[in-house]
Design an enzyme around this catalytic site. Structure first.
Site, PDB file in Angstrom:
ATOM      1  N   SER A   1       4.242   8.994  13.445  1.00  0.00           N
ATOM      2  CA  SER A   1       5.703   8.951  13.522  1.00  0.00           C
ATOM      3  C   SER A   1       6.182   9.372  14.905  1.00  0.00           C
ATOM      4  O   SER A   1       5.509  10.133  15.621  1.00  0.00           O
ATOM      5  CB  SER A   1       6.301   9.873  12.464  1.00  0.00           C
ATOM      6  OG  SER A   1       7.696   9.778  12.450  1.00  0.00           O
TER       7      SER A   1
ATOM      8  N   HIS B   1       5.568  15.526  10.406  1.00  0.00           N
ATOM      9  CA  HIS B   1       4.783  14.456   9.798  1.00  0.00           C
ATOM     10  C   HIS B   1       3.298  14.581  10.106  1.00  0.00           C
ATOM     11  O   HIS B   1       2.451  14.375   9.234  1.00  0.00           O
ATOM     12  CB  HIS B   1       5.263  13.090  10.318  1.00  0.00           C
ATOM     13  CG  HIS B   1       6.383  12.493   9.517  1.00  0.00           C
ATOM     14  ND1 HIS B   1       6.241  12.056   8.223  1.00  0.00           N
ATOM     15  CD2 HIS B   1       7.671  12.252   9.846  1.00  0.00           C
ATOM     16  CE1 HIS B   1       7.392  11.576   7.788  1.00  0.00           C
ATOM     17  NE2 HIS B   1       8.277  11.683   8.748  1.00  0.00           N
TER      18      HIS B   1
ATOM     19  N   ASN C   1      -3.324   5.849   6.565  1.00  0.00           N
ATOM     20  CA  ASN C   1      -4.025   6.628   7.575  1.00  0.00           C
ATOM     21  C   ASN C   1      -4.750   5.714   8.566  1.00  0.00           C
ATOM     22  O   ASN C   1      -4.598   4.489   8.538  1.00  0.00           O
ATOM     23  CB  ASN C   1      -4.987   7.622   6.914  1.00  0.00           C
ATOM     24  CG  ASN C   1      -6.061   6.909   6.093  1.00  0.00           C
ATOM     25  OD1 ASN C   1      -6.331   5.719   6.268  1.00  0.00           O
ATOM     26  ND2 ASN C   1      -6.685   7.657   5.193  1.00  0.00           N
TER      27      ASN C   1
ATOM     28  N   GLU D   1       1.515 -39.930  27.160  1.00  0.00           N
ATOM     29  CA  GLU D   1       0.501 -38.967  26.718  1.00  0.00           C
ATOM     30  C   GLU D   1      -0.777 -39.656  26.246  1.00  0.00           C
ATOM     31  O   GLU D   1      -1.677 -38.991  25.727  1.00  0.00           O
ATOM     32  CB  GLU D   1       1.076 -38.084  25.612  1.00  0.00           C
ATOM     33  CG  GLU D   1       2.204 -37.181  26.107  1.00  0.00           C
ATOM     34  CD  GLU D   1       2.666 -36.169  25.080  1.00  0.00           C
ATOM     35  OE1 GLU D   1       2.219 -36.262  23.915  1.00  0.00           O
ATOM     36  OE2 GLU D   1       3.458 -35.280  25.441  1.00  0.00           O
TER      37      GLU D   1
ATOM     38  N   ASP E   1      15.180   7.629   6.420  1.00  0.00           N
ATOM     39  CA  ASP E   1      13.850   7.662   5.803  1.00  0.00           C
ATOM     40  C   ASP E   1      13.915   7.432   4.300  1.00  0.00           C
ATOM     41  O   ASP E   1      12.970   6.904   3.709  1.00  0.00           O
ATOM     42  CB  ASP E   1      13.183   9.019   6.062  1.00  0.00           C
ATOM     43  CG  ASP E   1      12.619   9.132   7.472  1.00  0.00           C
ATOM     44  OD1 ASP E   1      12.487   8.096   8.146  1.00  0.00           O
ATOM     45  OD2 ASP E   1      12.317  10.262   7.894  1.00  0.00           O
TER      46      ASP E   1
ATOM     47  N   HIS F   1       0.657 -43.601  18.190  1.00  0.00           N
ATOM     48  CA  HIS F   1       1.974 -42.991  18.052  1.00  0.00           C
ATOM     49  C   HIS F   1       3.055 -43.955  18.544  1.00  0.00           C
ATOM     50  O   HIS F   1       4.098 -44.148  17.904  1.00  0.00           O
ATOM     51  CB  HIS F   1       2.053 -41.699  18.877  1.00  0.00           C
ATOM     52  CG  HIS F   1       1.383 -40.521  18.258  1.00  0.00           C
ATOM     53  ND1 HIS F   1       0.023 -40.461  18.055  1.00  0.00           N
ATOM     54  CD2 HIS F   1       1.893 -39.330  17.794  1.00  0.00           C
ATOM     55  CE1 HIS F   1      -0.277 -39.298  17.500  1.00  0.00           C
ATOM     56  NE2 HIS F   1       0.832 -38.593  17.322  1.00  0.00           N
TER      57      HIS F   1
ATOM     58  N   TYR G   1       0.851  -1.185   0.000  1.00  0.00           N
ATOM     59  CA  TYR G   1       0.000   0.000   0.000  1.00  0.00           C
ATOM     60  C   TYR G   1       0.888   1.236   0.000  1.00  0.00           C
ATOM     61  O   TYR G   1       1.756   1.388   0.863  1.00  0.00           O
ATOM     62  CB  TYR G   1      -0.935   0.030   1.201  1.00  0.00           C
ATOM     63  CG  TYR G   1      -1.909   1.193   1.116  1.00  0.00           C
ATOM     64  CD1 TYR G   1      -2.996   1.133   0.248  1.00  0.00           C
ATOM     65  CD2 TYR G   1      -1.700   2.359   1.838  1.00  0.00           C
ATOM     66  CE1 TYR G   1      -3.862   2.209   0.121  1.00  0.00           C
ATOM     67  CE2 TYR G   1      -2.562   3.436   1.714  1.00  0.00           C
ATOM     68  CZ  TYR G   1      -3.640   3.362   0.850  1.00  0.00           C
ATOM     69  OH  TYR G   1      -4.489   4.428   0.710  1.00  0.00           O
TER      70      TYR G   1
ATOM     71  N   GLN H   1      10.671  15.237  12.516  1.00  0.00           N
ATOM     72  CA  GLN H   1       9.658  14.209  12.749  1.00  0.00           C
ATOM     73  C   GLN H   1       8.316  14.821  13.114  1.00  0.00           C
ATOM     74  O   GLN H   1       7.261  14.295  12.753  1.00  0.00           O
ATOM     75  CB  GLN H   1      10.135  13.259  13.854  1.00  0.00           C
ATOM     76  CG  GLN H   1      11.326  12.395  13.460  1.00  0.00           C
ATOM     77  CD  GLN H   1      11.072  11.586  12.196  1.00  0.00           C
ATOM     78  OE1 GLN H   1      10.077  10.884  12.078  1.00  0.00           O
ATOM     79  NE2 GLN H   1      11.980  11.717  11.226  1.00  0.00           N
TER      80      GLN H   1
ATOM     81  N   GLU I   1      10.037   4.357  17.538  1.00  0.00           N
ATOM     82  CA  GLU I   1      10.160   4.041  16.110  1.00  0.00           C
ATOM     83  C   GLU I   1      11.559   4.413  15.626  1.00  0.00           C
ATOM     84  O   GLU I   1      12.257   3.611  15.014  1.00  0.00           O
ATOM     85  CB  GLU I   1       9.108   4.803  15.330  1.00  0.00           C
ATOM     86  CG  GLU I   1       9.175   4.583  13.821  1.00  0.00           C
ATOM     87  CD  GLU I   1       8.291   5.530  13.036  1.00  0.00           C
ATOM     88  OE1 GLU I   1       7.974   5.202  11.886  1.00  0.00           O
ATOM     89  OE2 GLU I   1       7.928   6.610  13.562  1.00  0.00           O
ATOM     90  N   HIS I   2      11.968   5.663  15.910  1.00  0.00           N
ATOM     91  CA  HIS I   2      13.315   6.139  15.583  1.00  0.00           C
ATOM     92  C   HIS I   2      14.006   6.560  16.880  1.00  0.00           C
ATOM     93  O   HIS I   2      13.406   7.290  17.675  1.00  0.00           O
ATOM     94  CB  HIS I   2      13.274   7.365  14.660  1.00  0.00           C
ATOM     95  CG  HIS I   2      12.464   7.176  13.410  1.00  0.00           C
ATOM     96  ND1 HIS I   2      11.173   7.649  13.292  1.00  0.00           N
ATOM     97  CD2 HIS I   2      12.765   6.589  12.230  1.00  0.00           C
ATOM     98  CE1 HIS I   2      10.710   7.354  12.083  1.00  0.00           C
ATOM     99  NE2 HIS I   2      11.656   6.715  11.417  1.00  0.00           N
TER     100      HIS I   2
END
Length: 816
Positions: free
Chosen positions: A241, A266, A218, A425, A371, A430, A133, A263, A335-336
């Site tokens: 951001s 943004h 968004n 078990e 970035d 098995h 996207y 930043q 984030e940063h």
């Protein structure tokens, strides 16, 4: 301190009230119920009416009237062609760096043998189809498209589709379409918002369903991803951001302010916080940062957005100890994170920072560079999600397949323990299945042969004692070529391209139509000859192609060597030359090179060779052949001169111009080294038309398979920037490795190839000791005038650091 500056928090962290701390630390977005309901309605509409819903949304939300959702590739190409040349150059540079970085971090197949006879393998398999996207609306973000699509291509994803909103004219932003063309995506759709996410997750008549969706957007895009997470895999939850600056008193106030505002522009909801470590009760640096923020805001184009962000989630606070700041940073999980501390603190602090989308180290490492241009991914977790999520990488475009194999003998050894587990078990079937193998012994099924010990090594003996009565006598002493290249974790023995395949070539290879495989390839690779001729500066009638340069050498010896005639070569050189000579009934004469690593041309010419083989740069020394010696060889040789230029791209010199002027020089080259196509075996020769025509007769038709031809063609037509970039990296890392070895007291031979030849005492033993540590370099014992050496292929620097560690340990073990 300017109290007019809107900051949510300022001063000592310890003195902030709980409400302010919570406002800064709790960045998780609370979804507006209206957004949740509207997004759910969009998803339901796409689920019910598909394309019709998407076309209606484009009219209502984007003001666009669409006749079709898909944007034709011709429109991407037009957008790219019309792009400002400077901007295009910037986008291309970013795409190259993203590809380079993500290729270096590609996941690899891992094999484990916990006990003899038990093999467990974990293999990364590229996803079949992913959706990227690319946001639109108020601004277009080609960088986000590149950050998603380029790593997907590097990871080998089968199909990449892009959804991006249309403008009022029905077309997405030109710069986004141009980025789609540069990233070589497969399809683009003019679809935006939650509808795009629903279309990719559920599929419509036009938009195919994908396996995973990546890319920012968004609040509606983010909510659609969360609502559809049961239908499709998504990237990390994303929000506004954010930046955390962790600084000590050595940092520059203007730098901190500049990065915070970058930043903050943004989004009004962006979170920007500076934490300054200062042992005093008040911080003079914090005061200077606030002043710098106020000064820079006065002339900032997006000052209103910045002020809103600073007032809601911005702060300049100080703490009294670095350990307290580190603990806070790991809890905040930015984030940063920009680290601005004194050099004496840097490594310790960096090692302790564990939770961040990405960390920028030092004042010159601006977040803006990450970035757009460093190649690291800017699709990163926000709102504290970095405590458990990482940034987007090639790992997000693969899924892991685990397979396991148990031999009959191993099954017998496991059966009792597994039976006891299953009994405990309450799973008797098995237990019975396991115990079936209790008395098993290793058996090779009838009409089968045990597997070869290594796919990379010849398994037949060099000599066969029961000679066939009809065998050719000349084959009695022809050995099978075996470089003893058993698999290891890091193999630096074959001088191939350790950065991987060129991106367009890789896409071409992965998406090869079935018809290319079911039908015969072209007779003599005419289309590839055209491209090679352009690359080499020759004409197509002077080109011959083959299955690797080996095929050209073998065919040329067969074409020009009479039975019993001499093939002369300087030594050391390519180990296959004496083998090819014997295979073709020719007599091989090897002449030791001079002390200056140049061929002893007098001795070579004295052998009266029908074929004179020279190599430049020479393998294994890396020396370039002096031009005057080559020109003399061509003038005085009684037969044809073969010049092997397998590593010419790294040397930057070639004799193709000479081959265009004489009739007895065949320049032989390959796409195995600089082009990263060793496994496809593409070689070629350049010479006079009559010369290459005879080689082509000897070689025969169909020697270059269709996948190899088309992949090589793609590399030559679309990947030359990548090739040149990685040749330059190889040269740079070769010199860096040479310097590291010099610092250790060794003297590598001057090299013009993608390897170094390093004199080392007891090279064979050192090589074995390195192999025991999972790293392989190729030993060459007793080279003339040099002695024992190791030849080391050059690759990405992290691999060479592994090499140096193994080399140090092995030389210490063997030589003390």
């Amino acid at each position: 301190m300017d109290t007019d500056l809107p900051l949510r928090a300022r001063g000592s962290w310890d003195r902030l009230d709980n409400a302010t701390r919570r406002a800064l630390e709790d960045r998780a977005s609370t979804v507006d119920p209206t957004i949740r309901e509207r997004t759910s309605a969009v998803i339901d509409a796409v689920r019910r009416t598909g394309d019709a819903a998407l076309i209606d949304m484009a009219r209502r939300f984007d003001g666009a009237t669409l006749e079709t959702l898909e944007v034709p590739r011709a429109e991407w190409d037009r957008a790219l062609a019309a792009l400002d040349p400077a901007l295009r150059q910037s986008l291309e540079r970013a795409a190259r760096n993203i590809a380079t970085v993500h290729r270096a971090f590609l996941p690899t197949i891992t094999r484990s043998t916990p006990e003899p006879g038990i093999t467990v393998v974990r293999r990364p398999d590229p996803l079949g189809r992913v959706g990227i996207y690319a946001p639109g609306g108020r601004a277009a973000y080609p960088s986000s498209l590149l950050m998603g699509a380029v790593p997907a291509r590097v990871a080998g994803v089968g199909e990449i589709i892009v959804c991006t909103p249309p403008g009022p004219d029905g077309r997405p932003a030109d710069v986004v379409l141009a980025a789609a063309a540069l990233a070589n995506v497969d399809r683009v759709f003019a679809v935006g918002g939650a509808g795009a996410i629903a279309a990719m997750a559920l599929g419509t008549a036009s938009v195919p369903r994908v396996d995973r969706i990546m890319g920012p957007g968004n609040a509606y895009v983010a909510e659609a991803k969360l609502q559809l997470v049961s239908a499709v895999a998504i990237d990390a939850p994303a929000g506004p951001s954010e930046l955390l600056v962790l600084a000590d008193a050595s940092a520059d106030a203007n730098t901190i302010a500049r990065e915070m505002l970058a930043q903050a522009e943004h989004d009004p909801d962006a979170a920007v916080l500076a934490v300054i470590v200062d042992h005093s009760a008040t911080s003079s640096l914090a005061t200077r940062v606030e002043t710098a923020l106020q000064t820079q805001l006065a002339s900032a184009p997006r000052a209103d957005v910045m002020r809103a962000a600073l007032g809601a989630r911005g702060g300049v606070v100080h703490m009294t100890s670095m350990d307290e700041a580190i603990t806070f940073a790991n809890r905040w999980a930015a984030e940063h994170l920009l680290l601005l501390v004194d050099d004496t603190q840097r490594d310790r602090v960096l090692a302790a920072l564990r939770n961040a989308g990405t960390i920028f180290v030092g004042a010159s490492s601006s977040v803006a560079f990450g970035d757009y241009m460093t190649g690291a991914n800017h699709v990163l977790p926000t709102a504290g999600a970095a405590r458990s999520y990482s940034g987007l990488s090639t790992l997000d475009f693969v899924r892991w397949t685990t397979w396991q194999e148990v031999t009959p003998a191993a099954a017998a050894s496991l059966s009792a323990d597994v039976g006891r587990f299953a009994d405990a078990e309450g799973l008797p079937a098995h237990a019975a299945t396991a115990r079936t193998w209790q008395t098993a012994t290793p058996v090779v099924p009838a009409n089968t042969q045990p597997p070869a010990a290594s796919a990379d090594r010849a398994q037949m003996p060099d000599a066969v004692t029961d000679r066939l009565r009809f065998a050719r006598a000349l084959y009695d002493d022809v050995p099978l070529y075996d470089p003893k290249r058993a698999p290891v974790s890091l193999d630096l023995t074959d001088n191939t391209n350790l950065w991987g395949m060129p991106p367009v070539a890789e896409h071409t290879w992965r998406s090869m139509p079935v018809a290319r495989v079911t039908r015969y390839p072209s007779l003599y690779a005419a289309e590839l000859k055209e491209a090679l001729a352009t690359f080499a500066g020759a004409s197509p009638d002077r080109l011959v192609t083959g299955c690797g340069s080996d095929d050209i050498l073998d065919s040329a010896m067969r074409a020009f060597g009479e039975p019993g005639s001499v093939v002369a070569s300087s030594e050391p050189s390519f180990a296959m030359i004496p083998i090819f000579a014997r295979m073709n009934g020719l007599r091989y004469v090897g002449i030791a090179e001079r002390a200056d690593q140049q061929p002893d041309l007098d001795a070579l010419l004295a052998a009266n060779p029908r074929i004179l083989y020279l190599c430049s740069p020479n393998n294994p020394t890396g020396a370039v052949l002096a031009r005057e010696l080559l020109e003399r060889a061509v003038r005085e040789a009684p037969g044809v001169v073969f010049l092997d230029e397998a590593y010419a791209e790294f040397a930057g010199v070639s004799a193709v111009d000479l081959a265009m002027r004489v009739d007895n020089l065949l320049v032989i080259r390959t796409m195995s080294k600089a082009f990263g196509l060793a496994g496809l075996r593409v070689g070629y020769g350049i010479g006079a038309p009559a010369l290459v025509r005879d080689v082509e007769k000897s070689r025969g038709p169909y020697k270059l398979n269709a996948m190899a031809e088309q992949t090589a063609l793609a590399a030559l037509q679309h990947d030359m920037a990548w090739v040149r970039e990685h040749v330059a990296l190889a040269v740079q890392n070769r010199e860096r490795l040479a310097q590291a070895l010099v610092q250790r007291g060794y003297t590598p031979l001057p090299s013009h190839a993608n390897y170094l030849c390093v004199p080392v005492s007891n090279a064979v033993a050192v090589g074995q000791a390195m192999r025991a540590r999972g790293v392989a370099a190729r030993p060459f014992p007793a080279l003339p005038h040099v002695g024992d050496t190791l030849r080391i292929s050059v690759g990405p620097w992290p691999l060479l650091e592994q090499l140096l560690t193994a080399f140090d340990d092995a030389t210490q073990e063997v030589n003390g």
